[in-house]
Design an enzyme around this catalytic site. Sequence first.
Site, mmCIF file in Angstrom:
data_model
loop_
_atom_site.group_PDB
_atom_site.id
_atom_site.type_symbol
_atom_site.label_atom_id
_atom_site.label_comp_id
_atom_site.label_asym_id
_atom_site.label_seq_id
_atom_site.Cartn_x
_atom_site.Cartn_y
_atom_site.Cartn_z
ATOM 1 N N GLY A 11 0.948 -1.202 0.013
ATOM 2 C CA GLY A 11 0.100 -0.141 -0.067
ATOM 3 C C GLY A 11 0.720 1.180 -0.101
ATOM 4 O O GLY A 11 0.501 2.311 0.594
ATOM 5 N N ALA A 52 1.875 3.302 -2.386
ATOM 6 C CA ALA A 52 1.656 4.360 -3.064
ATOM 7 C C ALA A 52 0.656 5.801 -2.664
ATOM 8 O O ALA A 52 0.654 6.545 -3.247
ATOM 9 C CB ALA A 52 0.874 3.876 -4.493
ATOM 10 N N ILE A 109 -1.520 6.322 4.231
ATOM 11 C CA ILE A 109 -0.772 5.829 5.177
ATOM 12 C C ILE A 109 0.618 5.039 4.758
ATOM 13 O O ILE A 109 1.573 5.244 5.352
ATOM 14 C CB ILE A 109 -1.669 5.095 6.239
ATOM 15 C CG1 ILE A 109 -2.918 5.722 7.011
ATOM 16 C CG2 ILE A 109 -0.613 4.343 7.469
ATOM 17 C CD1 ILE A 109 -3.810 4.963 7.644
ATOM 18 N N ASP A 135 -1.535 -7.189 -7.286
ATOM 19 C CA ASP A 135 -2.949 -7.018 -6.970
ATOM 20 C C ASP A 135 -3.105 -8.025 -5.810
ATOM 21 O O ASP A 135 -3.227 -9.187 -5.815
ATOM 22 C CB ASP A 135 -3.798 -7.331 -7.923
ATOM 23 C CG ASP A 135 -5.040 -7.249 -7.535
ATOM 24 O OD1 ASP A 135 -5.246 -6.945 -6.321
ATOM 25 O OD2 ASP A 135 -6.091 -7.461 -8.304
ATOM 26 N N GLY A 137 -4.903 -1.651 1.712
ATOM 27 C CA GLY A 137 -6.230 -1.924 1.924
ATOM 28 C C GLY A 137 -7.336 -1.078 1.148
ATOM 29 O O GLY A 137 -6.702 0.077 0.728
ATOM 30 N N SER A 185 -7.899 -1.543 12.100
ATOM 31 C CA SER A 185 -8.525 -0.498 12.019
ATOM 32 C C SER A 185 -9.316 -0.260 13.249
ATOM 33 O O SER A 185 -9.828 -1.168 14.070
ATOM 34 C CB SER A 185 -9.582 -0.447 10.837
ATOM 35 O OG SER A 185 -10.675 0.717 11.114
ATOM 36 N N TYR A 222 -15.740 -4.604 6.004
ATOM 37 C CA TYR A 222 -14.538 -3.942 6.214
ATOM 38 C C TYR A 222 -14.285 -4.119 7.851
ATOM 39 O O TYR A 222 -13.200 -4.563 8.222
ATOM 40 C CB TYR A 222 -14.828 -2.422 6.118
ATOM 41 C CG TYR A 222 -13.680 -1.533 6.399
ATOM 42 C CD1 TYR A 222 -12.328 -1.443 5.437
ATOM 43 C CD2 TYR A 222 -13.469 -0.767 7.801
ATOM 44 C CE1 TYR A 222 -11.400 -0.695 5.834
ATOM 45 C CE2 TYR A 222 -12.411 -0.090 7.748
ATOM 46 C CZ TYR A 222 -11.243 -0.142 7.126
ATOM 47 O OH TYR A 222 -10.177 0.657 7.101
ATOM 48 N N LYS A 246 -10.884 -6.387 9.294
ATOM 49 C CA LYS A 246 -10.086 -5.761 10.119
ATOM 50 C C LYS A 246 -9.980 -6.306 11.693
ATOM 51 O O LYS A 246 -8.995 -6.499 12.294
ATOM 52 C CB LYS A 246 -10.319 -4.134 10.141
ATOM 53 C CG LYS A 246 -10.113 -3.487 8.882
ATOM 54 C CD LYS A 246 -8.737 -3.448 8.481
ATOM 55 C CE LYS A 246 -8.388 -2.584 7.256
ATOM 56 N NZ LYS A 246 -6.973 -2.714 6.836
HETATM 57 P P1 NAI Z 1 -5.515 4.772 0.479
HETATM 58 O O1 NAI Z 1 -6.104 4.549 -0.440
HETATM 59 O O2 NAI Z 1 -4.672 6.246 0.497
HETATM 60 O O3 NAI Z 1 -4.010 3.931 0.455
HETATM 61 C C1 NAI Z 1 -4.307 2.552 0.154
HETATM 62 C C2 NAI Z 1 -3.174 1.997 -0.902
HETATM 63 O O4 NAI Z 1 -3.501 0.232 -0.914
HETATM 64 C C3 NAI Z 1 -3.235 2.402 -2.179
HETATM 65 O O5 NAI Z 1 -1.975 2.715 -2.649
HETATM 66 C C4 NAI Z 1 -3.872 1.208 -3.170
HETATM 67 O O6 NAI Z 1 -3.354 1.441 -4.440
HETATM 68 C C5 NAI Z 1 -3.447 0.048 -2.238
HETATM 69 N N1 NAI Z 1 -4.220 -0.999 -2.652
HETATM 70 C C6 NAI Z 1 -5.464 -0.960 -2.463
HETATM 71 N N2 NAI Z 1 -6.114 -2.201 -2.863
HETATM 72 C C7 NAI Z 1 -4.806 -3.047 -3.320
HETATM 73 C C8 NAI Z 1 -4.452 -4.353 -3.908
HETATM 74 N N3 NAI Z 1 -5.510 -5.240 -4.132
HETATM 75 N N4 NAI Z 1 -3.305 -4.793 -4.021
HETATM 76 C C9 NAI Z 1 -2.334 -3.707 -3.949
HETATM 77 N N5 NAI Z 1 -2.460 -2.699 -3.364
HETATM 78 C C10 NAI Z 1 -3.773 -2.200 -2.935
HETATM 79 O O7 NAI Z 1 -5.780 4.179 1.876
HETATM 80 P P2 NAI Z 1 -5.327 4.746 3.496
HETATM 81 O O8 NAI Z 1 -6.381 5.271 4.130
HETATM 82 O O9 NAI Z 1 -3.967 5.078 3.481
HETATM 83 O O10 NAI Z 1 -5.349 3.334 3.828
HETATM 84 C C11 NAI Z 1 -4.231 2.184 4.455
HETATM 85 C C12 NAI Z 1 -4.732 1.297 5.273
HETATM 86 O O11 NAI Z 1 -5.219 1.923 6.456
HETATM 87 C C13 NAI Z 1 -5.666 0.397 4.764
HETATM 88 O O12 NAI Z 1 -5.567 -0.766 5.161
HETATM 89 C C14 NAI Z 1 -7.003 0.927 5.325
HETATM 90 O O13 NAI Z 1 -8.065 0.095 5.598
HETATM 91 C C15 NAI Z 1 -6.403 1.309 6.769
HETATM 92 N N6 NAI Z 1 -7.005 2.412 7.707
HETATM 93 C C16 NAI Z 1 -7.272 3.630 7.140
HETATM 94 C C17 NAI Z 1 -8.112 4.382 7.653
HETATM 95 C C18 NAI Z 1 -8.391 5.891 7.311
HETATM 96 O O14 NAI Z 1 -9.302 6.657 7.922
HETATM 97 N N7 NAI Z 1 -7.614 6.234 6.278
HETATM 98 C C19 NAI Z 1 -8.563 4.060 9.184
HETATM 99 C C20 NAI Z 1 -8.169 2.613 9.642
HETATM 100 C C21 NAI Z 1 -7.596 1.909 9.061
#
Ligand code: NAI
Length: 255
Positions: free
Chosen positions: A8, A10, A13, A41, A71, A114, A151, A155
């Site tokens: 993740g 790119a 977080i 993927d 995620g 989460s 979701y 988690k």
């Molecule tokens: P984001 O959407 O900014 O980053 C998620 C990254 O995961 C993206 O770069 C995306 O391309 C990659 N990704 C998604 N599906 C994929 C797949 N099938 N294969 C490879 N890469 C994949 O999201 P964020 O918010 O940075 O989330 C990061 C983690 O934090 C996730 O697991 C999310 O569930 C968790 N999280 C986020 C919260 C929030 O409020 N933003 C709260 C609690 C947990």
Amino acid sequence: MRVIAVTGSASGIGAAVCTRLEAAGARVIGVDRRDAEVIADLGQPEGRAAAVAGVQAVSAGRLDGLVACAGVGPQAEPASAIVSINYFGARDVLTALRPALAAGSRPAAVAVSSNSSTLPGADGPLAAACLAGDEGEARRVALAEGGHPAYAGSKLALARWVRRSAPGPEWAGAGVRLNAVAPGAVLTPLLREGLEHPVLGPAIRGFPIPTGAFGAPDDIAAAIAFLLGPDGAFCCGSVLFVDGGTDALLRPDRY
Ligand code: NAI
């Protein structure tokens, strides 16, 4: 130089984790379905295998750290993809790269759960199917229950998998610390998508955050860096809530 893989990488977080680790001098191997050193993927078994092979090739089979951050949010469709990416994608990469970690120096891994994992309804058949390793059943339940329970359940299962695995012979017994973070609402593209959703948006905005505002990606990256590094040396199987106090407010006595 510490070699650390981050899924993740790119966006959001995961990108903040990469920036923080690189600033501290680490060699970071980014894994993502786009804009990464290793493109894969994680929602598909073949993609997970490609991710593992790619990291093994770049790291020559020796990792000092691993962050399973990739995620998708509760708004992702179909809902079955949520369990495949958020639970099985994380668990399979952690499991398959564990031997590379065991070959590293003071190795540690962190899974990104989460604070949704403690919401009512999370602890149901979907989490049970995940923990039983039954991806087909977990995907079926996700489609039946919808995105939000999928979701939260995925988690919860991930945090439980961390707690069940971390103290055992394959992780702590092999010198590899395994922990999780449980972020609250953090302003990233994932959260922004949720805020734009007609049903999820008002629900997210209605969630209380005692410290007053959404978190920033680097707030979570700081906690992950702590768990990965020497200051977290006594953390094993911890699920660290970094959520501005939401979980403490909603469940003060569930401890
Ligand atoms: P984001 O959407 O900014 O980053 C998620 C990254 O995961 C993206 O770069 C995306 O391309 C990659 N990704 C998604 N599906 C994929 C797949 N099938 N294969 C490879 N890469 C994949 O999201 P964020 O918010 O940075 O989330 C990061 C983690 O934090 C996730 O697991 C999310 O569930 C968790 N999280 C986020 C919260 C929030 O409020 N933003 C709260 C609690 C947990």
